[in-house]
Design a protein around this motif. Sequence first.
Motif, PDB file in Angstrom:
ATOM      1  N   PRO A 150      -1.015 106.253  17.681  1.00  0.00           N
ATOM      2  CA  PRO A 150       0.038 106.942  17.050  1.00  0.00           C
ATOM      3  C   PRO A 150       1.389 106.083  17.281  1.00  0.00           C
ATOM      4  O   PRO A 150       1.413 105.406  18.484  1.00  0.00           O
ATOM      5  CB  PRO A 150       0.242 108.325  17.812  1.00  0.00           C
ATOM      6  N   SER A 151       2.259 106.386  16.515  1.00  0.00           N
ATOM      7  CA  SER A 151       3.812 105.533  16.618  1.00  0.00           C
ATOM      8  C   SER A 151       4.236 106.188  17.992  1.00  0.00           C
ATOM      9  O   SER A 151       4.218 107.443  18.210  1.00  0.00           O
ATOM     10  CB  SER A 151       4.629 106.025  15.409  1.00  0.00           C
ATOM     11  N   GLY A 152       4.852 105.619  18.525  1.00  0.00           N
ATOM     12  CA  GLY A 152       5.480 105.793  19.864  1.00  0.00           C
ATOM     13  C   GLY A 152       4.615 105.834  21.218  1.00  0.00           C
ATOM     14  O   GLY A 152       5.120 106.202  22.403  1.00  0.00           O
ATOM     15  N   ILE A 153       3.412 105.510  20.770  1.00  0.00           N
ATOM     16  CA  ILE A 153       2.372 105.537  21.882  1.00  0.00           C
ATOM     17  C   ILE A 153       1.734 103.972  22.337  1.00  0.00           C
ATOM     18  O   ILE A 153       1.631 103.292  21.444  1.00  0.00           O
ATOM     19  CB  ILE A 153       1.286 106.332  21.738  1.00  0.00           C
ATOM     20  N   GLY A 192      -5.147 104.454  29.854  1.00  0.00           N
ATOM     21  CA  GLY A 192      -3.858 105.405  29.729  1.00  0.00           C
ATOM     22  C   GLY A 192      -3.178 105.292  28.597  1.00  0.00           C
ATOM     23  O   GLY A 192      -2.960 104.288  27.896  1.00  0.00           O
ATOM     24  N   ALA A 193      -2.583 106.412  28.078  1.00  0.00           N
ATOM     25  CA  ALA A 193      -1.536 106.249  26.767  1.00  0.00           C
ATOM     26  C   ALA A 193      -0.209 106.810  27.470  1.00  0.00           C
ATOM     27  O   ALA A 193       0.118 107.767  28.017  1.00  0.00           O
ATOM     28  CB  ALA A 193      -1.997 107.373  25.731  1.00  0.00           C
ATOM     29  N   TYR A 194       0.872 105.872  27.128  1.00  0.00           N
ATOM     30  CA  TYR A 194       2.043 106.052  27.457  1.00  0.00           C
ATOM     31  C   TYR A 194       3.222 106.324  26.430  1.00  0.00           C
ATOM     32  O   TYR A 194       2.838 105.624  25.447  1.00  0.00           O
ATOM     33  CB  TYR A 194       2.336 105.013  28.306  1.00  0.00           C
ATOM     34  N   LYS A 199       6.113 107.515  30.331  1.00  0.00           N
ATOM     35  CA  LYS A 199       5.389 108.358  30.823  1.00  0.00           C
ATOM     36  C   LYS A 199       4.176 108.723  30.394  1.00  0.00           C
ATOM     37  O   LYS A 199       3.624 108.284  29.269  1.00  0.00           O
ATOM     38  CB  LYS A 199       6.082 109.883  30.302  1.00  0.00           C
ATOM     39  N   LEU A 200       3.176 108.813  31.408  1.00  0.00           N
ATOM     40  CA  LEU A 200       1.668 108.919  31.015  1.00  0.00           C
ATOM     41  C   LEU A 200       1.420 110.343  30.567  1.00  0.00           C
ATOM     42  O   LEU A 200       1.577 111.310  30.930  1.00  0.00           O
ATOM     43  CB  LEU A 200       0.731 109.004  32.470  1.00  0.00           C
TER      44      LEU A 200
END
Length: 275
Positions: A150-153, A192-194, A199-200
């Motif tokens: 997704p956008s922003g991730i 991990g997705a940030y 932020k995780l």
Amino acid sequence: MSEELVEIPPRDWAKLRELYIHRDTDPQGYPVINNFIQWVEKDPSLKVKFLSLNGDWQKDGTFVLTWHREVGLSHLYFNTLSDNFDNITKALECLKPQENEYIFFGFDSRLKPVVDQIAKKFYTKEPFIVGTIWYKASKELVDSFTLEVPSGITLADLSVEDAETINEIWPHRAPGSVLFVKNLIQFNVNTGAYDESGKLVAWCLRLPIGSLGLLQVLDSHKRLGLGQLMVKSVSKKISALGDQVLAPVVHKNTASRNMFEKIGFQAIETVYWAD
């Protein structure tokens, strides 16, 4: 003749692993043996022992594996290639596991009668047992996975500094579990997705039994497909190592079960934890 546990020397661990090469979906088979061989190669200070009854492990692959942890419950794994459980039961009796000492970590339904018998002999009360559905994804399925972020991730490997965050909302956290999470991050593949601030917000790790584990998405980022994304990402990393892609899901977690089945995972066993 009295029975005794004899340590299997590290030089023979690979031979033991070879005996279980075709037990690659058995959590106490190839996956766990391979895991701890690799962990000890990375950190020889880990207190890992492979034990056998009277040193006679080559006949039927009967072994007990202990991972002693300074804080929290130590881990206990065991298996045999024999359909007769007398020797593996005797081996565990020699160990004399006590309450609040070990967790029987991720054993399948075939071995459950052995745990029941040992608990009945050495425990003063019924052990706490959690059952999970043991899922498998074929290599063909995993190869078909695409990672739509997704956008922003941003996806990245987890860092040891993330362990506190992960442990804090892990439903199965316990004394010393943050150290366990750190070990998983240090030694096994993960994702991990940030968010844009770093932020995780979602993660998935790999357990010592070779499977996916500790899958979590923060409430603030649910319904973005991050759960599926974490599963697919770590699945591809595990498959790239040539290993089977496996996952335990607690029976009552219907949302997670539905997600795994929607992706294409197949239920193949029941796997238990007992302490």
